[in-house]
Design a protein around this motif. Structure first.
Motif, PDB file in Angstrom:
ATOM      1  N   SER A   1     -35.781  85.806  79.655  1.00  0.00           N
ATOM      2  CA  SER A   1     -36.450  84.618  79.464  1.00  0.00           C
ATOM      3  C   SER A   1     -36.251  83.953  80.711  1.00  0.00           C
ATOM      4  O   SER A   1     -35.061  83.619  81.158  1.00  0.00           O
TER       5      SER A   1
ATOM      6  N   SER B   1     -46.749  81.574  97.015  1.00  0.00           N
ATOM      7  CA  SER B   1     -46.168  81.173  95.705  1.00  0.00           C
ATOM      8  C   SER B   1     -44.568  80.755  95.869  1.00  0.00           C
ATOM      9  O   SER B   1     -43.809  81.623  96.620  1.00  0.00           O
TER      10      SER B   1
ATOM     11  N   PHE C   1     -40.979  80.093  94.015  1.00  0.00           N
ATOM     12  CA  PHE C   1     -40.244  79.910  92.866  1.00  0.00           C
ATOM     13  C   PHE C   1     -38.813  79.441  92.762  1.00  0.00           C
ATOM     14  O   PHE C   1     -38.297  79.291  94.045  1.00  0.00           O
TER      15      PHE C   1
ATOM     16  N   ARG D   1     -32.128  83.217  86.847  1.00  0.00           N
ATOM     17  CA  ARG D   1     -33.274  83.233  85.995  1.00  0.00           C
ATOM     18  C   ARG D   1     -34.248  82.449  87.032  1.00  0.00           C
ATOM     19  O   ARG D   1     -34.201  81.508  87.543  1.00  0.00           O
ATOM     20  N   PHE D   2     -35.522  83.120  86.986  1.00  0.00           N
ATOM     21  CA  PHE D   2     -36.655  82.585  88.002  1.00  0.00           C
ATOM     22  C   PHE D   2     -37.728  81.810  86.946  1.00  0.00           C
ATOM     23  O   PHE D   2     -37.859  82.028  85.799  1.00  0.00           O
ATOM     24  N   GLY D   3     -38.256  80.828  87.556  1.00  0.00           N
ATOM     25  CA  GLY D   3     -39.433  80.033  86.900  1.00  0.00           C
ATOM     26  C   GLY D   3     -40.644  80.894  87.306  1.00  0.00           C
ATOM     27  O   GLY D   3     -40.553  82.034  87.570  1.00  0.00           O
ATOM     28  N   ALA D   4     -41.530  80.351  86.688  1.00  0.00           N
ATOM     29  CA  ALA D   4     -43.139  80.903  86.616  1.00  0.00           C
ATOM     30  C   ALA D   4     -43.568  80.684  87.839  1.00  0.00           C
ATOM     31  O   ALA D   4     -44.810  81.456  88.359  1.00  0.00           O
ATOM     32  N   GLY D   5     -43.187  79.952  89.073  1.00  0.00           N
ATOM     33  CA  GLY D   5     -43.611  79.734  90.376  1.00  0.00           C
ATOM     34  C   GLY D   5     -44.829  78.590  90.386  1.00  0.00           C
ATOM     35  O   GLY D   5     -45.436  78.247  89.420  1.00  0.00           O
TER      36      GLY D   5
ATOM     37  N   ARG E   1     -48.107  77.689  93.032  1.00  0.00           N
ATOM     38  CA  ARG E   1     -49.018  78.788  93.953  1.00  0.00           C
ATOM     39  C   ARG E   1     -49.388  77.660  94.723  1.00  0.00           C
ATOM     40  O   ARG E   1     -50.355  76.603  94.360  1.00  0.00           O
TER      41      ARG E   1
ATOM     42  N   TYR F   1     -37.819  94.037  88.273  1.00  0.00           N
ATOM     43  CA  TYR F   1     -38.880  93.145  87.654  1.00  0.00           C
ATOM     44  C   TYR F   1     -40.152  93.694  87.513  1.00  0.00           C
ATOM     45  O   TYR F   1     -40.569  94.362  88.827  1.00  0.00           O
TER      46      TYR F   1
ATOM     47  N   GLN G   1     -44.072  92.201  87.666  1.00  0.00           N
ATOM     48  CA  GLN G   1     -44.773  90.828  87.991  1.00  0.00           C
ATOM     49  C   GLN G   1     -46.323  91.173  87.983  1.00  0.00           C
ATOM     50  O   GLN G   1     -46.740  92.153  89.026  1.00  0.00           O
TER      51      GLN G   1
ATOM     52  N   GLY H   1     -49.450  86.838  91.009  1.00  0.00           N
ATOM     53  CA  GLY H   1     -49.613  85.671  90.746  1.00  0.00           C
ATOM     54  C   GLY H   1     -48.821  84.587  89.628  1.00  0.00           C
ATOM     55  O   GLY H   1     -48.882  83.784  89.430  1.00  0.00           O
ATOM     56  N   MET H   2     -48.128  85.972  88.970  1.00  0.00           N
ATOM     57  CA  MET H   2     -47.565  85.353  87.660  1.00  0.00           C
ATOM     58  C   MET H   2     -45.963  85.365  87.784  1.00  0.00           C
ATOM     59  O   MET H   2     -45.468  85.799  88.888  1.00  0.00           O
ATOM     60  N   GLU H   3     -45.302  85.053  86.735  1.00  0.00           N
ATOM     61  CA  GLU H   3     -44.089  84.820  86.810  1.00  0.00           C
ATOM     62  C   GLU H   3     -43.251  86.157  86.776  1.00  0.00           C
ATOM     63  O   GLU H   3     -43.816  87.437  86.519  1.00  0.00           O
ATOM     64  N   LEU H   4     -42.005  86.463  87.163  1.00  0.00           N
ATOM     65  CA  LEU H   4     -41.318  87.711  87.175  1.00  0.00           C
ATOM     66  C   LEU H   4     -40.755  87.975  85.786  1.00  0.00           C
ATOM     67  O   LEU H   4     -40.030  86.938  85.194  1.00  0.00           O
TER      68      LEU H   4
ATOM     69  N   ASP I   1     -34.821  91.249  79.658  1.00  0.00           N
ATOM     70  CA  ASP I   1     -35.726  90.178  78.713  1.00  0.00           C
ATOM     71  C   ASP I   1     -37.024  90.921  78.118  1.00  0.00           C
ATOM     72  O   ASP I   1     -37.200  90.750  77.165  1.00  0.00           O
TER      73      ASP I   1
ATOM     74  N   GLN J   1     -46.982  95.079  89.421  1.00  0.00           N
ATOM     75  CA  GLN J   1     -46.401  95.248  90.457  1.00  0.00           C
ATOM     76  C   GLN J   1     -45.032  95.097  89.972  1.00  0.00           C
ATOM     77  O   GLN J   1     -44.384  94.470  89.240  1.00  0.00           O
TER      78      GLN J   1
ATOM     79  N   LEU K   1     -40.948  95.156  91.422  1.00  0.00           N
ATOM     80  CA  LEU K   1     -40.096  94.483  92.533  1.00  0.00           C
ATOM     81  C   LEU K   1     -38.516  94.838  92.205  1.00  0.00           C
ATOM     82  O   LEU K   1     -38.119  94.625  91.090  1.00  0.00           O
TER      83      LEU K   1
END
Lengths: 109, 113
Positions: free
Chosen positions: A1, A86, A88, A98-102, A104, B35, B37, B40-43, B59, B88, B90
């Motif tokens: 998450s 984008s 992040f 942990r990565f966020g949703a970004g 754009r 990952y 993805q 344009g969305m989150e990883l 996760d 996609q 990654l």
């Protein structure tokens, strides 16, 4: 998450303007990093700020970190059309990233 | 420029086919990641490895599997592709230790018909 949440989700500005993106997170971190992703490509590391640092610069990028508010901001000054991508944030804690949703970003010429 | 490579870059395949997405890095990194993805969305982290013979699920639940027989190689396999796998993918790697940055491959765009 995900740990980080970026704000805004999307941002559209004119070339030459500054762009500011924010990242909030929930738990204590060792460092926070910002990455850029061009459409259809992998992510590229931009800048890392450690938990004991408050501000960092790299070219036209300025990153701030407020650990008391658990938030960070990325400022891109004098934006160019080529900055369209984008962005992040990624938090690192206990070797876990942990990565966020970004966000754009669109920069109009 | 990161020394991490993914092949193929684009793949169109029919439902039910078995596919393997390749990922290799020449940086000697112990940690590798996959990952998923959507554009344009989150990883979403689907698999990771901390070294040879180490693999863990991420996760996001995924029907794919991975292997790590060599440090530099971390392939991802889908035994039976479905349209819901269209996305996609990654691959990334990182040196051991919390301060290191993560390096990403260019991605594989998968379309399952």
């Amino acid at each position: 998450s995900q740990q980080g949440e970026e704000d805004p989700q999307a941002l559209s500005i004119q070339e030459g303007e500054n762009a500011t993106m924010n990242c909030s997170y929930k738990t204590s971190i060792n460092n926070l990093q910002w990455y850029r992703q061009n459409s259809g490509r992998g992510l590229v590391h931009l800048i890392l700020i450690r938990s004991n640092e408050r501000e960092k610069h790299s070219g036209r990028l300025r990153v701030t970190l407020d650990t008391s508010k658990k938030s960070s901001s990325l400022l891109i000054t004098a934006s160019r059309a080529a900055d369209t991508a984008s962005y992040f944030c990624a938090t690192v804690a206990d070797n876990d990233m942990r990565f966020g949703a970004g966000t754009r970003l669109t920069v109009k010429p | 420029e990161a020394d991490i490579y993914q092949t193929p870059r684009y793949l169109v395949i029919g439902t039910g086919k078995k596919i393997t997405l390749e990922c290799s890095q020449t940086m000697g990194h112990d940690k590798m990641y996959w990952y998923q993805q959507d554009p344009g969305m989150e990883l979403h982290l689907i698999h990771y490895s901390y070294g040879v013979n180490s693999t863990e699920k991420g996760d996001l639940s995924s029907e794919s599997t991975v292997s790590r027989i060599r440090t530099e190689h971390f392939p991802l396999t889908l035994e039976s592709a479905r349209p819901s796998h269209t996305s996609q993918y990654l691959c990334a790697s990182r040196a051991f230790g919390g301060g290191e940055t993560q390096y990403f491959g260019p991605g594989t765009r998968l379309l399952v018909l």
